[in-house]
Design an enzyme around this catalytic site. Sequence first.
Site, PDB file in Angstrom:
ATOM      1  N   GLY A 257      34.911  43.931 -28.497  1.00 20.53           N
ATOM      2  CA  GLY A 257      34.025  43.888 -29.338  1.00 20.53           C
ATOM      3  C   GLY A 257      33.124  44.780 -29.274  1.00 20.53           C
ATOM      4  O   GLY A 257      31.892  44.210 -30.004  1.00 20.53           O
ATOM      5  N   PRO A 300      38.782  47.118 -24.526  1.00 21.83           N
ATOM      6  CA  PRO A 300      38.031  47.858 -25.704  1.00 21.83           C
ATOM      7  C   PRO A 300      39.119  48.157 -26.800  1.00 21.83           C
ATOM      8  O   PRO A 300      40.661  48.561 -25.992  1.00 21.83           O
ATOM      9  CB  PRO A 300      37.410  48.869 -25.476  1.00 21.83           C
ATOM     10  N   GLY A 301      39.192  48.186 -28.143  1.00 26.23           N
ATOM     11  CA  GLY A 301      39.837  48.682 -29.184  1.00 26.23           C
ATOM     12  C   GLY A 301      39.205  49.994 -30.159  1.00 26.23           C
ATOM     13  O   GLY A 301      39.924  50.595 -29.590  1.00 26.23           O
ATOM     14  N   ARG A 302      38.625  48.990 -31.248  1.00 24.92           N
ATOM     15  CA  ARG A 302      37.755  49.866 -31.763  1.00 24.92           C
ATOM     16  C   ARG A 302      36.801  50.858 -31.614  1.00 24.92           C
ATOM     17  O   ARG A 302      36.949  52.114 -31.773  1.00 24.92           O
ATOM     18  CB  ARG A 302      36.715  49.358 -32.425  1.00 24.92           C
ATOM     19  N   ARG A 339      39.099  47.332 -44.663  1.00 29.42           N
ATOM     20  CA  ARG A 339      37.993  46.608 -43.928  1.00 29.42           C
ATOM     21  C   ARG A 339      36.909  46.626 -45.220  1.00 29.42           C
ATOM     22  O   ARG A 339      36.128  44.956 -45.010  1.00 29.42           O
ATOM     23  CB  ARG A 339      37.199  47.189 -43.676  1.00 29.42           C
ATOM     24  N   TYR A 343      35.110  42.516 -45.008  1.00 32.17           N
ATOM     25  CA  TYR A 343      33.791  42.668 -44.009  1.00 32.17           C
ATOM     26  C   TYR A 343      32.979  43.133 -44.729  1.00 32.17           C
ATOM     27  O   TYR A 343      31.981  42.400 -44.108  1.00 32.17           O
ATOM     28  CB  TYR A 343      33.956  43.143 -42.738  1.00 32.17           C
ATOM     29  N   CYS A 370      44.804  47.030 -58.062  1.00 29.60           N
ATOM     30  CA  CYS A 370      44.375  46.936 -59.443  1.00 29.60           C
ATOM     31  C   CYS A 370      43.798  45.107 -59.073  1.00 29.60           C
ATOM     32  O   CYS A 370      44.284  44.149 -58.589  1.00 29.60           O
ATOM     33  CB  CYS A 370      45.922  46.895 -60.003  1.00 29.60           C
TER      34      CYS A 370
HETATM   35  C1  LIG Z   1      40.520  41.858 -31.042  1.00 32.75           C
HETATM   36  C2  LIG Z   1      40.451  41.980 -29.233  1.00 32.75           C
HETATM   37  C3  LIG Z   1      40.207  42.796 -28.754  1.00 32.75           C
HETATM   38  C4  LIG Z   1      39.623  44.313 -28.933  1.00 32.75           C
HETATM   39  O1  LIG Z   1      38.681  44.618 -29.965  1.00 32.75           O
HETATM   40  P1  LIG Z   1      37.672  45.744 -30.700  1.00 32.75           P
HETATM   41  O2  LIG Z   1      36.544  45.247 -31.021  1.00 32.75           O
HETATM   42  O3  LIG Z   1      38.484  46.077 -31.304  1.00 32.75           O
HETATM   43  O4  LIG Z   1      37.277  46.303 -29.248  1.00 32.75           O
HETATM   44  C5  LIG Z   1      40.174  42.164 -27.224  1.00 32.75           C
HETATM   45  N1  LIG Z   1      40.144  41.083 -26.802  1.00 32.75           N
HETATM   46  C6  LIG Z   1      40.861  40.552 -27.737  1.00 32.75           C
HETATM   47  C7  LIG Z   1      41.494  39.256 -27.216  1.00 32.75           C
HETATM   48  C8  LIG Z   1      40.588  40.025 -28.747  1.00 32.75           C
HETATM   49  O5  LIG Z   1      40.909  39.331 -29.521  1.00 32.75           O
END
Ligand SMILES: *Cc1c(COP(=O)(O)O)cnc(C)c1O
Length: 441
Positions: A257, A300-302, A339, A343, A370
């Site tokens: 997150g 971390p992802g984003r 996105r 969002y 469209c």
């Molecule tokens: C989506 C998610 C993440 C990663 O969230 P980011 O905002 O991309 O860092 C990490 N853990 C869980 C369980 C998630 O669902």
Amino acid sequence: MHQSDLSKLSLFPLTKDIDSRGHLHIGGCDCVELTKKFGTPLYVFDEVTLRSKCQEFKTEFTKRYSNTLIIYASKAFLNRALAIIFKEEGLGLDVVSGGELSVAQSVDFPCEKVCFHGNNKTADELKLALDWGIGRIVVDNFDELELLNSLAHKTGAKQTILVRLNPGVDPHTHRHTTTGILDSKFGFPLATGQAETAVVKAMSATNLDLVGLHFHLGSPIPDTSSYQTAISLVLNFAKEMKAKCDFHLAELSPGGGFAVKYTVDSKTPGIADYAEAITAKVKSLATELDLTYPKLIIEPGRAIVAQAGVALYTVGSAKEIPGVRKYICVDGGMGDNIRPALYEARYEVLVANKVSDNEPTNVTIAGKYCESGDILARDVSMAPFSTGDIIAIPVNGAYSIPMSSNYNMIPRPAIAMVKDGKARLIRKRESYKDLMRLDSI
Ligand SMILES: *Cc1c(COP(=O)(O)O)cnc(C)c1O
């Protein structure tokens, strides 16, 4: 507020540059040349930025708290080339489906560093994970607890698990991306006593080995205090469970997150700020509650992929409604990046073939799909440009491509990885044939 095109450059990958003709370069490659070679829309990923974010997470956490594992949340964007990079960087992987798990398997990702999440993992997906010897499964609900225990029993395995808690903390993000409040489909709520029941059940399950607790509050989380509030609730809960049923918290995951800067004006904590807030809270509270320091698992992802990715489009038609708005249409849109429609996400836009600090004009960048909602960037200020120009949207590495679709039967874009002046496709552009590949008549 008006931003000159030059002020937006800070949002681009670490290797960005502008040449004498005003062409944007990434990873030593001229973006205009890339679009000539690979077409548009084109997503470009910068390998240096990707690897540097992996290293920044590892360094910032481990220098404060050595027993930390960084696992990349695949859903932000995974393909085989990225999975290899994360493996090389020594990260783990968080997967949420049999598909993501299969990508990890296909590159021989070390299974002990893979963690399986999700609120409705199917029996087939769980079997796939068990057969592979996956490191951790994060159990989300009572049905899954029972199902996993019985599946593990059949294979004779004792599966290591964490349970996902819902701490009831509102991280103040968009309601579609909030997961940690009581009314959420994810996790066992602390407030209702179901978290306690889950720990008791998991500890008595014959084929499960409960090693820790997990929570994930949502994404992106703009302030570090939400993590601290949740850590406090969860560590106090762990202490209570230690007293009640001799539960030992060996691992703690505060999820992912971590926010990133999408626009020049936005203010977000840096990776070091999150690391400081999380590790300081875990250390002080564990000491206070007389708990041994758990292993930290950070997801971390984003924040790993977002800045590394840039979307390039060719400008097509324009429509000016006098006194109302000027629409500029590009050859992609909600099919490759939903996105903004989903969002209300905001982006900056830059003219990639003539970056300048000329007086900007106000435009709205629309896609070609469209739907009236197919707007990539509403009311952005940009240096003047016209049909045939290339525009670049930075901070596009996360949650664009993985949520892409073939809406309107439009093929998905190509993806290139750039490094040291060389570009390679890590995914080909889909063809019309690909769109019909699985059809039968
Ligand atoms: C989506 C998610 C993440 C990663 O969230 P980011 O905002 O991309 O860092 C990490 N853990 C869980 C369980 C998630 O669902």
